[in-house]
Scaffold this active site. Sequence first.
Site, PDB file in Angstrom:
ATOM      1  N   SER A  17      40.674  36.010  44.979  1.00 61.33           N
ATOM      2  CA  SER A  17      42.052  36.473  45.155  1.00 61.33           C
ATOM      3  C   SER A  17      43.038  35.321  45.284  1.00 61.33           C
ATOM      4  O   SER A  17      42.831  34.368  46.049  1.00 61.33           O
ATOM      5  CB  SER A  17      42.160  37.365  46.397  1.00 61.33           C
ATOM      6  N   LYS A  67      41.508  50.878  47.368  1.00 62.87           N
ATOM      7  CA  LYS A  67      42.823  51.525  47.327  1.00 62.87           C
ATOM      8  C   LYS A  67      42.765  53.011  47.645  1.00 62.87           C
ATOM      9  O   LYS A  67      43.682  53.549  48.279  1.00 62.87           O
ATOM     10  CB  LYS A  67      43.489  51.270  45.981  1.00 62.87           C
TER      11      LYS A  67
END
Length: 278
Positions: A17, A67
């Site tokens: 990330s 998510k």
Amino acid sequence: MPSGTALEVWGDPIDHSLSPRLHRAAYARLGLDWTYGRRRVAAADLRAVLDGLPPAFRGLSLTFPLKAEAFAAATRRDRTATLTGAVNTLVLTEGDRVGFNTDVGGIVADVRAQGVDGVDRARIVGAGATATSALVALAQLGAQTVEVVARRPEAAAALLELGARLSVRVTTAPTDAEAPASVDLTVSTLPGGTTLADETCRRLAAGGGLLYDVVYGHWPTDLARAWEDAGAPAVDGRGMLLHQAVLQIRAFLTGDPEVPLADEVAVVDVMARALVGD
């Protein structure tokens, strides 16, 4: 805001990330004593880890595969999160977890930054969770017709329903469909490392408009190579990452991703330079 405020990005995997680089650059420019780390969290563990956070945590960025779990864990959600069923941003206050989906705004902002300010016909490659954000973004860009290309077109059932809610005509096609229609914009939502047949890539590149590929860690993708061979433009997902992070920072600061940051142009500039390692 108090000093010592903590934020993190969670996902599985997470070492790749670039979010810490972006957020740390922004908070330094804003003069905030905020930390931003990364943590590997499995989907099955999200709720327990979330419940165990200390009060210093102001917010979280959520990436694959968290998510949907973050959506379920939110006590309130904005309209974009509700439409997509996905939360990539949680703002944490005492007794409250407000969920946002800033991926949609990130796509819209970066597509416009590529010089595409309006879309009539578009194509989405892939029918996973990110495809819902892509469809909402395309609707905001003015798309009237969107074709979803997937190995299993039946997997796009939720996108057909979402298209009806957005007043966008959504059709489906298998990846080996012959002679796809020409479109203004192709959005690839396939995970990094996905392999596609050369002939499939060539067919999609012919008349595929700008390729907007959400991948940034596995570049160039098979599709990007086909676009290059066709002499057509293709961009990766780093711009989306940048613009969705700006919206996250707004939400962490004010609780509202629509409220601009103080001196936002300068903040975005330092974030963009951090993204490329300057």
